[in-house]
Design an enzyme around this catalytic site. Structure first.
Site, short mmCIF file in Angstrom:
data_model
loop_
_atom_site.label_atom_id
_atom_site.label_comp_id
_atom_site.label_asym_id
_atom_site.label_seq_id
_atom_site.Cartn_x
_atom_site.Cartn_y
_atom_site.Cartn_z
N ASP A 108 0.86 -1.19 0.00
CA ASP A 108 0.00 0.00 0.00
C ASP A 108 0.90 1.23 0.00
O ASP A 108 1.85 1.31 0.78
CB ASP A 108 -0.87 -0.06 1.27
CG ASP A 108 -1.72 1.18 1.44
OD1 ASP A 108 -1.92 1.92 0.47
OD2 ASP A 108 -2.19 1.41 2.59
N HIS A 124 -3.72 -17.44 -5.45
CA HIS A 124 -4.66 -16.70 -4.61
C HIS A 124 -5.97 -17.45 -4.35
O HIS A 124 -6.85 -16.92 -3.67
CB HIS A 124 -4.96 -15.35 -5.27
CG HIS A 124 -5.63 -15.50 -6.60
ND1 HIS A 124 -5.02 -16.08 -7.69
CD2 HIS A 124 -6.87 -15.20 -7.00
CE1 HIS A 124 -5.85 -16.11 -8.71
NE2 HIS A 124 -6.98 -15.58 -8.32
N ASP A 125 -6.11 -18.63 -4.94
CA ASP A 125 -7.34 -19.41 -4.75
C ASP A 125 -7.15 -20.61 -3.85
O ASP A 125 -8.12 -21.30 -3.54
CB ASP A 125 -7.85 -19.92 -6.11
CG ASP A 125 -8.34 -18.80 -7.01
OD1 ASP A 125 -8.85 -17.79 -6.49
OD2 ASP A 125 -8.21 -18.93 -8.24
N ASP A 185 -3.88 -10.07 -15.97
CA ASP A 185 -4.99 -11.02 -15.94
C ASP A 185 -6.04 -10.59 -16.96
O ASP A 185 -6.44 -9.42 -16.98
CB ASP A 185 -5.61 -11.00 -14.53
CG ASP A 185 -5.79 -12.37 -13.95
OD1 ASP A 185 -6.54 -13.16 -14.55
OD2 ASP A 185 -5.20 -12.64 -12.88
N GLU A 209 -5.70 -20.32 -17.11
CA GLU A 209 -6.20 -21.08 -15.96
C GLU A 209 -7.15 -22.14 -16.50
O GLU A 209 -8.24 -21.83 -16.96
CB GLU A 209 -6.96 -20.15 -15.00
CG GLU A 209 -7.40 -20.88 -13.75
CD GLU A 209 -8.55 -20.18 -13.04
OE1 GLU A 209 -8.72 -20.42 -11.84
OE2 GLU A 209 -9.31 -19.42 -13.67
N ASP A 226 -8.16 -15.96 -17.24
CA ASP A 226 -9.03 -16.49 -16.19
C ASP A 226 -9.98 -17.53 -16.79
O ASP A 226 -10.57 -17.31 -17.85
CB ASP A 226 -9.83 -15.31 -15.62
CG ASP A 226 -10.57 -15.66 -14.35
OD1 ASP A 226 -9.92 -15.99 -13.36
OD2 ASP A 226 -11.82 -15.60 -14.36
N ASP A 250 -1.48 -1.17 -3.93
CA ASP A 250 -1.75 -0.41 -5.16
C ASP A 250 -0.53 -0.46 -6.09
O ASP A 250 0.51 -1.03 -5.74
CB ASP A 250 -2.13 1.04 -4.82
CG ASP A 250 -1.18 1.64 -3.80
OD1 ASP A 250 0.04 1.53 -4.01
OD2 ASP A 250 -1.65 2.20 -2.77
N ASN A 270 -0.62 4.53 -0.13
CA ASN A 270 -1.35 5.76 0.28
C ASN A 270 -2.09 5.62 1.61
O ASN A 270 -2.92 6.46 1.95
CB ASN A 270 -2.32 6.20 -0.83
CG ASN A 270 -3.37 5.14 -1.10
OD1 ASN A 270 -3.39 4.10 -0.42
ND2 ASN A 270 -4.23 5.38 -2.06
N ASP A 288 -4.40 3.59 2.64
CA ASP A 288 -5.81 3.17 2.73
C ASP A 288 -5.96 1.69 3.10
O ASP A 288 -7.07 1.16 3.14
CB ASP A 288 -6.57 3.49 1.43
CG ASP A 288 -6.08 2.66 0.24
OD1 ASP A 288 -5.11 1.87 0.41
OD2 ASP A 288 -6.66 2.80 -0.85
#
Ligand code: NOJ
Length: 533
Positions: A35, A335-336, A117, A274, A221, A43, A37, A39
């Site tokens: 990150d 990530h899955d 992606d 994928e 994907d 990013d 900024n 939040d």
């Protein structure tokens, strides 16, 4: 950038050598990398700031060659970016298009390529295409999505199920028009109708948009989804090896051939898909006749228990199935799926890495694997993903401070409790750390034609040990990995051979190839004189 393509024999096959066949890929899940900024969400500027960790041109960095960047497009984030509402813009949470251009330029300056992606199977329900499509039965965009009347007596048109099992049916009724629309994931992710040529053209324009900006390719994907049975027939109740009517259809290959032509219209671009095929025999079809995907992801390691025989079998079957033009790839995490260090335990993470980075095939490393990140338990009030995947998506652990160096704000997902110990800063200068091991491994691979592009042959080994040879010209490497929690002994040849790398920090010197002793879960790479067996 200099890009080399040349031809040479690989075993009995002849595989064109391209950058993506010889690269180590690193997957960044942008929300969780850095990150910039405050939040609490990663990013693009954050990624730029961390590029030197990935490759600063020296062995002090990880040394990866290419990044796969998970989605950063405009999105309502119902599926954290896999629900795209504008394919050609950056979501404000990640930055702006100018940030993407800068990221690409900064990465290329360091010799790092970026693939992005592509999510062609579905859009967000907030995408203008769907907004138009749902407006009326007669809307010109109606046919861009898959609509059907309720079955007689009411209810969804057929028995297709959402991959996100909690939703049950893959159909949702749109009350405005009285028809169901198809979505194989969230109801907020309506499926595009890939029988419609206008859809095919529209997604190809999206590809060109990013290719023209200079991306090096795509991770596609759900590349085996896209087209569904045109008559919307239900799947047989008992599949028993029978093909499904909503996945892996023949027509999907025609789409991949079109995409390959788009890619080949540019120089040196690639696509990895994928593909969740039920078997390696189905998976191999996605290489086509060297006219479809550069390669489909081989996910078959992800489901294997930690047993030498199982991993050897996957590799062996894959090597036998691959046609001459095809190049393999492997991955241990994404990530899955649950992280490798969680599935196998930290003690085995090094051996798993050694396997991934020494096989014949392009390795894909998920962010955080290099420091041994594990799945993080998520308290019920912090759960954000509909499909239980938060634990493997937590923020990258850069240092031992409160925000783990990831954020100065409140992180979108909890930071691992062990981040004070398990982090880049703590491991960077420790030669015995997992990070240092990854660095040595990747840089060894970079400098080794045998590892990058050489042949693969298994060596006889006792139960629990996976041993193989990688060879190119006069470079001969023997690799042996002990998958057991006991010491093991394996014969890799005769005479003495220098150890290039061991998972046991500090183990160096020479091996007696006739009787190589391996510690529990130890993996070793030795340079031999070509006399193995
Ligand atoms: C596969 C992606 O990897 C996953 O994260 C996503 O939820 C689905 N496709 C839907 O796009």
């Amino acid at each position: 950038m200099q890009i080399g393509i040349w031809l040479r024999a690989v075993g009995s096959t002849s595989v064109e050598r391209t950058w993506w066949r010889e690269s180590v890929f690193y997957q960044i899940y942008p929300r969780s990398f850095q990150d910039s900024n405050g939040d609490g969400i990663g990013d693009l500027q954050g990624i730029i700031r961390r590029l030197d960790h990935l490759n600063d041109g020296t062995p002090a960095s990880l040394g990866i060659d290419a990044i796969w960047l998970s989605p950063f497009y405009r999105s309502p984030m119902a599926d954290f970016g896999y629900d795209v509402s504008d394919y050609c813009d950056v979501d404000p949470v990640f930055g702006r298009l100018a940030d993407f251009d800068l990221l690409l330029a900064e990465a290329h300056r360091r010799g790092i390529r970026i693939i992005v992606d592509l999510v062609p199977g579905h859009t967000s329900d907030q995408h203008p295409w769907f907004q138009e499509a749902r407006a009326s039965l007669g809307n010109p965009k109606r046919d861009w999505y898959v609509w059907a009347k309720p079955r007689p007596g009411g209810g969804p048109p057929n028995n297709w199920r959402s991959v996100f099992t909690r939703f049950g049916s893959a159909w949702t009724l749109d009350p405005e028009t009285g028809e169901y629309y198809l979505h194989h994931f969230l109801p907020q992710q309506p499926d595009l109708n890939w029988w419609n040529d206008a859809v095919r053209d529209a997604i190809e324009s999206v590809m060109r948009f990013w290719l023209d900006r200079g991306v090096d390719g795509f991770r596609i994907d759900v590349a085996h989804g896209l087209v569904r049975d045109q008559q919307l027939r239900s799947n047989p109740r008992f599949l028993l090896g029978r093909p499904r009517r909503n996945w892996d259809l023949e027509e999907v290959h025609a789409i991949h051939r079109r995409w390959r032509k788009v890619l080949d219209g540019y120089s040196d671009r690639m696509a990895v898909g994928e593909v969740d095929a039920p078997s390696l025999a189905r998976l191999v079809r996605y290489y086509g006749n060297d006219d479809e995907l550069s390669f489909p992801f081989n996910f078959h390691f992800l489901g294997q228990p930690w047993r030498a025989e199982r991993f050897r079998a996957v590799v062996g079957q894959w090597e036998r199935l691959l046609p001459a033009h095809a190049w393999p790839d492997y991955t241990l995490s994404n990530h899955d799926r649950s992280r490798a260090a969680t599935r196998y335990g930290l003690a085995r993470a090094r051996a798993a890495a050694l396997l991934l980075l020494t096989l014949r095939g392009t390795p894909f490393i998920y962010y955080g694997e290099e420091i041994g990140m594990t799945d993080v338990p998520i308290p019920p009030d912090r759960v954000v993903d509909v499909h239980g995947r938060d634990p493997e998506r937590t923020p990258m652990q850069w240092d031992g401070t409160q925000g783990a160096g990831f954020t100065a704000g409140a992180p979108w997902l909890p930071i691992a409790a062990d981040a004070t110990r398990v982090n880049v800063a703590a491991q960077r200068d420790d030669p015995a750390s997992l990070l240092s091991f990854y660095r040595r491994l990747i840089w060894m691979r970079r400098g080794s034609p045998a590892l990058r592009a050489g042949t693969y042959r298994t060596l006889p080994a006792p139960r629990g040990v996976f041993a193989y040879l990688r060879e190119a010209n006069d470079e001969h490497l023997a690799i042996a990995i002990n998958f057991t929690d006991r010491e093991a002994r394996v014969r890799l040849g005769t005479g003495a051979a220098p150890i290039l790398l061991s998972t046991q920090h500090g183990r160096d010197g020479e091996l007696d190839l006739a009787a190589v002793a391996l510690a529990p879960n130890e993996g070793i790479v030795a340079r031999i004189g070509g006399q193995a067996g």
